[in-house]
Design an enzyme around this catalytic site. Structure first.
Site, PDB file in Angstrom:
ATOM      1  N   ARG A 125      11.716   3.698   2.653  1.00 22.59           N
ATOM      2  CA  ARG A 125      11.369   2.852   3.806  1.00 22.59           C
ATOM      3  C   ARG A 125      12.580   1.971   4.104  1.00 22.59           C
ATOM      4  O   ARG A 125      13.213   1.426   3.199  1.00 22.59           O
ATOM      5  CB  ARG A 125      10.148   1.981   3.520  1.00 22.59           C
ATOM      6  CG  ARG A 125       9.896   0.929   4.610  1.00 22.59           C
ATOM      7  CD  ARG A 125       8.612   0.172   4.417  1.00 22.59           C
ATOM      8  NE  ARG A 125       7.459   1.020   4.732  1.00 22.59           N
ATOM      9  CZ  ARG A 125       6.204   0.560   4.815  1.00 22.59           C
ATOM     10  NH1 ARG A 125       5.936  -0.706   4.576  1.00 22.59           N
ATOM     11  NH2 ARG A 125       5.227   1.377   5.108  1.00 22.59           N
TER      12      ARG A 125
ATOM     13  N   HIS B 188       6.069   6.646  11.032  1.00 21.06           N
ATOM     14  CA  HIS B 188       5.495   6.518   9.692  1.00 21.06           C
ATOM     15  C   HIS B 188       4.621   7.762   9.506  1.00 21.06           C
ATOM     16  O   HIS B 188       3.398   7.704   9.583  1.00 21.06           O
ATOM     17  CB  HIS B 188       4.659   5.241   9.617  1.00 21.06           C
ATOM     18  CG  HIS B 188       4.308   4.806   8.227  1.00 21.06           C
ATOM     19  ND1 HIS B 188       4.454   5.613   7.125  1.00 21.06           N
ATOM     20  CD2 HIS B 188       3.786   3.631   7.758  1.00 21.06           C
ATOM     21  CE1 HIS B 188       4.059   4.966   6.046  1.00 21.06           C
ATOM     22  NE2 HIS B 188       3.646   3.761   6.409  1.00 21.06           N
TER      23      HIS B 188
ATOM     24  N   ARG C 288       0.798  -1.218   0.000  1.00 26.37           N
ATOM     25  CA  ARG C 288       0.000   0.000   0.000  1.00 26.37           C
ATOM     26  C   ARG C 288       0.832   1.271   0.000  1.00 26.37           C
ATOM     27  O   ARG C 288       0.617   2.171  -0.821  1.00 26.37           O
ATOM     28  CB  ARG C 288      -0.948   0.026   1.218  1.00 26.37           C
ATOM     29  CG  ARG C 288      -2.296  -0.584   0.976  1.00 26.37           C
ATOM     30  CD  ARG C 288      -2.844  -1.192   2.236  1.00 26.37           C
ATOM     31  NE  ARG C 288      -1.937  -2.232   2.702  1.00 26.37           N
ATOM     32  CZ  ARG C 288      -1.947  -3.482   2.222  1.00 26.37           C
ATOM     33  NH1 ARG C 288      -2.808  -3.815   1.314  1.00 26.37           N
ATOM     34  NH2 ARG C 288      -1.094  -4.378   2.662  1.00 26.37           N
ATOM     35  N   THR C 289       1.786   1.385   0.909  1.00 28.50           N
ATOM     36  CA  THR C 289       2.548   2.633   1.020  1.00 28.50           C
ATOM     37  C   THR C 289       3.355   2.897  -0.250  1.00 28.50           C
ATOM     38  O   THR C 289       3.351   4.010  -0.789  1.00 28.50           O
ATOM     39  CB  THR C 289       3.483   2.595   2.242  1.00 28.50           C
ATOM     40  OG1 THR C 289       2.701   2.390   3.426  1.00 28.50           O
ATOM     41  CG2 THR C 289       4.252   3.892   2.375  1.00 28.50           C
TER      42      THR C 289
ATOM     43  N   LYS D 162      26.417  -4.676  -1.453  1.00 25.10           N
ATOM     44  CA  LYS D 162      27.840  -4.695  -1.772  1.00 25.10           C
ATOM     45  C   LYS D 162      28.661  -3.873  -0.770  1.00 25.10           C
ATOM     46  O   LYS D 162      29.853  -3.659  -0.962  1.00 25.10           O
ATOM     47  CB  LYS D 162      28.068  -4.149  -3.176  1.00 25.10           C
ATOM     48  CG  LYS D 162      27.320  -4.904  -4.264  1.00 25.10           C
ATOM     49  CD  LYS D 162      27.481  -4.223  -5.625  1.00 25.10           C
ATOM     50  CE  LYS D 162      26.664  -4.931  -6.699  1.00 25.10           C
ATOM     51  NZ  LYS D 162      26.778  -4.251  -8.019  1.00 25.10           N
TER      52      LYS D 162
END
Length: 338
Positions: free
Chosen positions: A107, A135, A57-58, A86
């Site tokens: 995120r 959030h 969703r986000t 890496k």
């Protein structure tokens, strides 16, 4: 705050006037979110969508919001597709990728990681969730939803009665929402969770210092009997050391239509940041609530597009140009009738 060119990292950045401004702009985005009009105000602009933790969703909501403003989206999903595997630092990643984008949404599973990335970025960064910390865009869309749901009943956010239910220790959505509610007046907040998954004490203290009444309990029926909003959260399995540990709490506070009918006031609104865990062992919001008109979880998700469009428009300073760059749609879309 001055939105233009700013990072959006924490609820602590905002005052009440800022929230009002975001919501005003979000309201103005409705014709575009509902496909009644098309705007190309961000034509040529690029969003770097960097999601190093699972998201549906986000991630898609941010991308959709940017596309609806006419911009393009480039995505990085998972560590395995990133040079971080890496050994590249967040600093180097930020310096490089900010040269490819006009704005970045990120995120990351580690608390504080998005702020660290933003320190090195050459373009605005929006926090899409950093571990169990915050959030902010979810809290904004949650409050925007609360505002709209209460307005339909002739109420305002001031004086809100809300129960937050479930994993309040690791649930970053409720952490940010509680901080946001501190900007309002006379809120009654009931925190319903197992003792082991209680809201962090620092956030409880912040709410009490704001003058709000805070009740901490593990009694679900009593807690939802006199609230305007029942906000449920899933067990944040990804924050536990093992699945078995998470299973100890899964399904502890289930809400179904029978419980709603017996204990809730008739107009109590049900919210959830999604995804809800519909597996038999969890099922915190039963599917038999799907026909309940007070189930707002899908309206809540729709509102996320409006709020994220508003954030992009404010940060990239195009609010006053959105309508100037618009036209009527030329395809059939059922959303227009909503």
């Amino acid at each position: 705050m001055i939105f233009t060119g700013s990072h959006i990292l924490s609820i602590a950045q905002f005052d009440r006037a800022d929230i009002q401004r975001i919501f005003e702009v979000a309201d103005a985005m409705a014709p575009y979110a509902l496909r009644r009009r098309v705007t190309r105000v961000l034509e040529g602009a690029i969003l770097g969508n960097m999601f190093f933790e699972p998201s549906t969703r986000t991630r898609i909501s941010f991308g959709c919001a940017f596309n609806l403003l006419g911009g393009e989206v480039r995505e990085t999903t998972g560590f395995e597709s990133s040079a971080i595997t890496k050994g590249e630092s967040l600093y180097d990643t930020a310096r490089v990728l900010s040269g490819f984008s006009d704005v970045i949404c990120m995120r990351h599973p580690q608390e504080g990681s998005v702020a660290e990335f933003a320190d090195a970025s050459r373009v605005p960064v929006l926090n899409g969730g950093d571990g169990a910390n915050e959030h902010p865009s979810q809290a904004l869309l949650d409050l925007y939803t609360i505002r709209k749901e209460l307005a339909s009943k002739g109420r305002e956010i001031d004086g809100l009665r809300i129960a937050l239910i479930g994993d309040l220790k690791y649930g970053r959505t409720v952490h940010s929402l509680c901080k946001l509610l501190c900007l309002f007046n006379n809120i009654h907040i009931t925190l319903v969770s197992p003792v082991e998954l209680a809201m962090p004490e620092s956030i409880i203290e912040q709410m009490r210092e704001a003058g709000h009444k805070v009740v901490v309990t593990d009694d679900l029926p009593q807690s939802i009997s006199s609230v305007d909003i029942a906000y449920s959260t899933r067990i944040q399995e990804e924050r536990f050391a093992t699945k078995e540990e998470a299973d100890l709490y899964r399904g502890r506070f289930r809400l179904n239509q029978a419980i709603y009918t017996e204990y809730c006031e008739p107009n109590t609104v049900i919210m959830h940041p999604l995804p809800r865990d519909s597996r038999a062992g969890a099922n915190e919001l039963d599917n038999d609530l799907n026909q309940n008109p007070n189930l707002a979880i899908f309206r809540q998700a729709d509102n996320g597009v409006l709020v994220r469009m508003a954030l992009f428009a404010l940060v990239l300073d195009v609010v006053d140009q959105v309508d100037q760059c618009s036209r009527e749609v030329n395809w059939y879309n059922s959303l227009r009738t909503l």
